[in-house]
Design a protein around this motif. Structure first.
Motif, short mmCIF file in Angstrom:
data_model
loop_
_atom_site.label_atom_id
_atom_site.label_comp_id
_atom_site.label_asym_id
_atom_site.label_seq_id
_atom_site.Cartn_x
_atom_site.Cartn_y
_atom_site.Cartn_z
N THR A 145 0.83 -1.21 0.00
CA THR A 145 0.00 0.00 0.00
C THR A 145 0.86 1.25 0.00
OG1 THR A 145 -1.72 -1.20 1.22
CG2 THR A 145 -1.85 1.21 1.21
N ILE A 146 1.91 1.24 0.83
CA ILE A 146 2.81 2.40 0.87
C ILE A 146 3.49 2.61 -0.48
CG2 ILE A 146 4.86 3.34 1.98
CD1 ILE A 146 4.09 1.82 4.50
N ALA A 147 3.96 1.51 -1.08
CA ALA A 147 4.61 1.62 -2.39
C ALA A 147 3.63 2.10 -3.45
CB ALA A 147 5.21 0.27 -2.78
N SER A 148 2.38 1.66 -3.36
CA SER A 148 1.38 2.10 -4.34
C SER A 148 1.11 3.59 -4.24
CB SER A 148 0.08 1.32 -4.13
OG SER A 148 0.28 -0.07 -4.30
N TYR A 149 0.95 4.08 -3.00
CA TYR A 149 0.72 5.52 -2.82
C TYR A 149 1.92 6.33 -3.30
CZ TYR A 149 -3.62 5.04 -0.19
OH TYR A 149 -4.92 4.78 0.18
N LEU A 150 3.12 5.85 -3.00
CA LEU A 150 4.31 6.58 -3.46
C LEU A 150 4.41 6.58 -4.98
CD1 LEU A 150 6.97 5.39 -0.84
CD2 LEU A 150 5.79 7.60 -0.94
N GLY A 151 4.11 5.42 -5.60
CA GLY A 151 4.17 5.35 -7.06
C GLY A 151 3.14 6.23 -7.73
N VAL A 152 1.90 6.19 -7.22
CA VAL A 152 0.85 7.03 -7.80
C VAL A 152 1.15 8.51 -7.57
CG1 VAL A 152 -1.60 7.63 -7.66
CG2 VAL A 152 -0.90 5.24 -7.62
#
Length: 312
Positions: free
Chosen positions: A36-43
Motif C-alpha cells: 500500500t505504501i509503495a502504491s501511494y508513493l508510485g501514484v
C-alpha cells in the motif's frame, strides 16, 4: 491450610481475553502494508510527473515574452506578465472560437449520447433479424473505415455541410467501443423490473425512457464525458470542412498558432502578439474548461466503466 490453598487465584475476565485478539487484529488492520505504501508513493510520483509540465505551461504563459524567449521555461513566472492573455482576449477571434467549440461540444455530445443509447438498447434487447445485424454494422467501423476521400465527398457534396459545425459533429456521433460498453451495461439491467413494467402496460419507449435510462446514469455519464472530450479536442475535421475563420473552433485556432508564426492577425487584434507566451496561454485556455468537467463526473466514471465491463 497451606499457602497454596490460601493464595487467591487470578483469572482474566472472559471479555478481556476475547478483546485481546480483536485488538491485535485491529492493530494489524490499521497498520499500512508495504504494498500500500509503495502504491501511494508510485501514484504520487506519477501524478507529480504529470503535474509538472502542466504547471510549467501555466508559469510560461504568465512570464514576460522577452524572458521566455531567452531563458525558456521555468517553474515560476519571473517577471510576472499577463500580456499574452490580454492579447488573446483583446480581439474577437477567441470569443467566437469559444462559442463554436461550446456549440460543437454540447450539441455533439447530446446527439452522440442519444444515438449511442438507442443503438445499444436495440442490440441489448436481442431482437430477431435486427439486433445481430445492427451489432455487426456497429462493429465493422472498429476494424476499418471507408477512408478520408469518401467521407470528404459525403460531407461536402452529398450533405452540403461545408463551413457548417455539423460537418465536425456528424463524423464523430457514433463511437463503436462506447456502444458496446453501453450494451454490456443494458444487458445487466434486472429483467424482473422490465417485465413488471410491461405487465403494467408500459410500452417499449416508456420502459426505455422511464426505467432503463434512469438506471443507466453511471454509464451515460461516462460515455457523455468521453464524447465531450472528443468534441472539445476536435480540430482535424474543422480543418477539412471549415474555411471561414469566424467559425473556427478553439482547437483549430490553437493548432494554427502552433504550426505557424503567431501574429496579431491570428487572433483578430492589432497589437503585437508575444509569440511563445501566447501559445502557452492558448493551451491553458483550451484545456482549462474540460479539466473542470471531470470532477462532476468522477463519481460515475469508475462505476460506469466497471459495471459496463463486467456485466453481460
Amino acid at each position: 491450610m497451606t499457602a497454596t490453598e490460601t493464595a487467591p487465584i487470578r483469572t482474566t475476565p472472559p471479555s478481556a481475553a476475547a478483546a485481546r485478539p480483536h485488538d491485535a487484529r485491529r492493530r494489524r488492520r490499521h497498520r499500512p502494508e508495504p504494498f500500500t505504501i509503495a502504491s501511494y508513493l508510485g501514484v504520487g510520483a506519477f501524478g507529480l510527473v504529470c503535474l509538472i509540465p502542466f504547471w510549467m505551461v501555466i508559469a510560461g504563459s504568465l512570464t514576460a515574452e522577452s524572458v521566455l524567449s531567452q531563458r525558456g521555461y521555468s517553474f515560476w513566472p519571473d517577471p510576472f506578465s499577463v500580456d499574452a492573455y490580454a492579447t488573446i482576449f483583446a480581439g474577437s477571434r477567441v470569443w467566437l472560437s469559444y462559442g463554436a467549440t461550446i456549440f460543437i461540444t454540447v450539441v455533439g455530445t447530446a446527439i452522440a449520447v442519444a444515438s449511442t443509447s438507442g443503438i445499444a438498447w436495440v442490440i441489448a434487447r436481442g431482437l430477431p433479424w435486427l439486433s445481430k445485424p445492427l451489432a455487426v454494422f456497429t462493429y465493422i467501423p472498429m476494424l476499418f473505415t471507408g477512408g478520408l476521400v469518401p467521407m470528404y465527398i459525403l460531407i461536402t457534396q452529398v450533405l452540403q455541410l461545408r463551413n457548417s459545425w455539423f460537418a465536425v459533429i456528424l463524423p464523430l456521433v457514433i463511437a463503436p467501443f462506447l456502444v458496446f460498453v453501453q450494451v454490456s451495461f443494458f444487458r445487466g439491467t434486472p429483467q424482473e423490473i422490465l417485465d413488471a413494467a410491461r405487465i403494467d402496460g408500459a410500452g417499449e419507449l416508456r420502459v426505455f425512457f422511464q426505467i432503463v435510462l434512469p438506471l443507466s446514469k453511471p454509464v451515460i455519464a461516462v460515455i457523455a464525458l468521453f464524447y465531450a472530450v472528443t468534441f472539445w479536442n476536435e480540430w482535424f475535421h474543422a480543418l477539412l470542412f471549415i474555411s471561414e475563420p469566424a467559425k473556427y473552433p478553439l482547437q483549430l485556432v490553437l493548432q494554427n498558432l502552433i504550426t505557424s508564426v503567431a501574429n496579431a492577425a491570428d487572433l483578430g487584434t492589432t497589437t503585437a502578439a508575444p509569440v511563445y507566451a501566447i501559445r502557452l496561454a492558448m493551451t491553458v485556455i483550451t484545456i482549462g474548461p474540460i479539466l473542470l468537467a471531470y470532477p462532476f463526473a468522477q463519481r460515475y466514471f469508475v462505476k460506469g466503466l466497471t459495471l459496463g465491463a463486467s456485466k453481460g
